[in-house]
Design a protein around this motif. Sequence first.
Motif, PDB file in Angstrom:
ATOM      1  N   PHE A 142       0.864  -1.184   0.000  1.00  0.00           N
ATOM      2  CA  PHE A 142       0.000   0.000   0.000  1.00  0.00           C
ATOM      3  C   PHE A 142       0.894   1.226   0.000  1.00  0.00           C
ATOM      4  CE2 PHE A 142      -2.292  -3.344   2.168  1.00  0.00           C
ATOM      5  CZ  PHE A 142      -3.581  -3.235   1.697  1.00  0.00           C
ATOM      6  N   ILE A 143       0.666   2.131  -0.944  1.00  0.00           N
ATOM      7  CA  ILE A 143       1.444   3.375  -0.992  1.00  0.00           C
ATOM      8  C   ILE A 143       0.485   4.538  -0.799  1.00  0.00           C
ATOM      9  CG2 ILE A 143       2.947   4.852  -2.379  1.00  0.00           C
ATOM     10  CD1 ILE A 143       4.029   2.290  -3.678  1.00  0.00           C
ATOM     11  N   PHE A 144       0.826   5.392   0.158  1.00  0.00           N
ATOM     12  CA  PHE A 144       0.010   6.545   0.518  1.00  0.00           C
ATOM     13  C   PHE A 144       0.767   7.830   0.212  1.00  0.00           C
ATOM     14  CE2 PHE A 144      -1.362   3.068   3.168  1.00  0.00           C
ATOM     15  CZ  PHE A 144      -2.748   3.169   3.155  1.00  0.00           C
ATOM     16  N   TYR A 145       0.010   8.839  -0.205  1.00  0.00           N
ATOM     17  CA  TYR A 145       0.543  10.167  -0.490  1.00  0.00           C
ATOM     18  C   TYR A 145      -0.145  11.179   0.412  1.00  0.00           C
ATOM     19  CZ  TYR A 145       1.015  14.675  -2.768  1.00  0.00           C
ATOM     20  OH  TYR A 145       1.239  15.995  -3.010  1.00  0.00           O
ATOM     21  N   ARG A 146       0.634  12.062   0.993  1.00  0.00           N
ATOM     22  CA  ARG A 146       0.065  13.124   1.832  1.00  0.00           C
ATOM     23  C   ARG A 146      -0.333  14.296   0.947  1.00  0.00           C
ATOM     24  NH1 ARG A 146       3.325  15.056   6.839  1.00  0.00           N
ATOM     25  NH2 ARG A 146       2.441  13.156   7.689  1.00  0.00           N
ATOM     26  N   SER A 147      -1.623  14.385   0.654  1.00  0.00           N
ATOM     27  CA  SER A 147      -2.157  15.499  -0.126  1.00  0.00           C
ATOM     28  C   SER A 147      -2.338  16.688   0.818  1.00  0.00           C
ATOM     29  CB  SER A 147      -3.497  15.103  -0.752  1.00  0.00           C
ATOM     30  OG  SER A 147      -4.512  15.048   0.235  1.00  0.00           O
ATOM     31  N   PRO A 148      -2.670  17.847   0.292  1.00  0.00           N
ATOM     32  CA  PRO A 148      -2.907  18.999   1.174  1.00  0.00           C
ATOM     33  C   PRO A 148      -4.024  18.767   2.195  1.00  0.00           C
ATOM     34  CG  PRO A 148      -2.574  19.743  -1.076  1.00  0.00           C
ATOM     35  CD  PRO A 148      -2.666  18.237  -1.121  1.00  0.00           C
ATOM     36  N   SER A 149      -4.959  17.854   1.901  1.00  0.00           N
ATOM     37  CA  SER A 149      -6.066  17.628   2.840  1.00  0.00           C
ATOM     38  C   SER A 149      -5.883  16.382   3.712  1.00  0.00           C
ATOM     39  CB  SER A 149      -7.389  17.534   2.075  1.00  0.00           C
ATOM     40  OG  SER A 149      -7.326  16.491   1.127  1.00  0.00           O
ATOM     41  N   GLY A 150      -4.840  15.601   3.469  1.00  0.00           N
ATOM     42  CA  GLY A 150      -4.587  14.406   4.273  1.00  0.00           C
ATOM     43  C   GLY A 150      -4.031  13.278   3.418  1.00  0.00           C
ATOM     44  N   TRP A 151      -3.833  12.136   4.046  1.00  0.00           N
ATOM     45  CA  TRP A 151      -3.277  10.972   3.351  1.00  0.00           C
ATOM     46  C   TRP A 151      -4.315  10.327   2.441  1.00  0.00           C
ATOM     47  CZ3 TRP A 151       1.751   9.990   3.408  1.00  0.00           C
ATOM     48  CH2 TRP A 151       2.526  10.463   4.462  1.00  0.00           C
ATOM     49  N   VAL A 152      -3.908  10.011   1.211  1.00  0.00           N
ATOM     50  CA  VAL A 152      -4.749   9.284   0.267  1.00  0.00           C
ATOM     51  C   VAL A 152      -4.011   8.020  -0.168  1.00  0.00           C
ATOM     52  CG1 VAL A 152      -5.994  11.307  -0.596  1.00  0.00           C
ATOM     53  CG2 VAL A 152      -3.883  10.593  -1.725  1.00  0.00           C
ATOM     54  N   LEU A 153      -4.778   7.020  -0.516  1.00  0.00           N
ATOM     55  CA  LEU A 153      -4.195   5.783  -1.027  1.00  0.00           C
ATOM     56  C   LEU A 153      -3.807   6.016  -2.481  1.00  0.00           C
ATOM     57  CD1 LEU A 153      -3.516   2.788  -0.630  1.00  0.00           C
ATOM     58  CD2 LEU A 153      -5.867   2.269  -1.311  1.00  0.00           C
ATOM     59  N   ASN A 154      -2.517   6.013  -2.741  1.00  0.00           N
ATOM     60  CA  ASN A 154      -2.015   6.261  -4.083  1.00  0.00           C
ATOM     61  C   ASN A 154      -2.050   4.999  -4.928  1.00  0.00           C
ATOM     62  OD1 ASN A 154       0.710   6.246  -5.892  1.00  0.00           O
ATOM     63  ND2 ASN A 154      -0.348   8.226  -5.932  1.00  0.00           N
ATOM     64  N   SER A 155      -1.695   3.853  -4.329  1.00  0.00           N
ATOM     65  CA  SER A 155      -1.737   2.586  -5.058  1.00  0.00           C
ATOM     66  C   SER A 155      -1.707   1.425  -4.081  1.00  0.00           C
ATOM     67  CB  SER A 155      -0.568   2.464  -6.050  1.00  0.00           C
ATOM     68  OG  SER A 155       0.661   2.418  -5.378  1.00  0.00           O
TER      69      SER A 155
END
Length: 142
Positions: free
Chosen positions: A117-130
């Motif tokens: 699971f790879i997560f990205y910290r967007s400006p609004s919080g962590w999202v599941l990237n892949s």
Amino acid sequence: MLQKLFASLLMLFLSAAATAATLKSDAEVRAFADKVMAQVGKGDLPGAFASVKPYAVVPVAELQSLELQTKALRDQVGGRYGKPVGFEFISLKKAGESVMQYIYIEKTEEHALPWRFIFYRSPSGWVLNSFSWNDNIKLLFD
């Protein structure tokens, strides 16, 4: 060959979008990944995909298609690995402050299946990237 098929069918490349739910802290990300893997470890793939859905920034139809492909692959090779018997957390790696990767294994009666699971910290919080899974245990040692 089989691992390439798994990876190509199941890799979700997602981009952050305003419509996706976000996870607000590292602890929430870990709890989310643990929840998904608990469902996988019980053999509840529909439940796992349902848990992923709010955080995935792909059309629902695409996510449903990936779920059906996963089920078909599992039905095809399930006898080789046996039934799911649990899961285990393997590692957490961070790349700066904006990307993190969790690796787990899905334990079956005869084999361990790595999940990433790879997560990205967007400006609004962590999202599941892949996320992806395959049957290549050797990748755990790279």
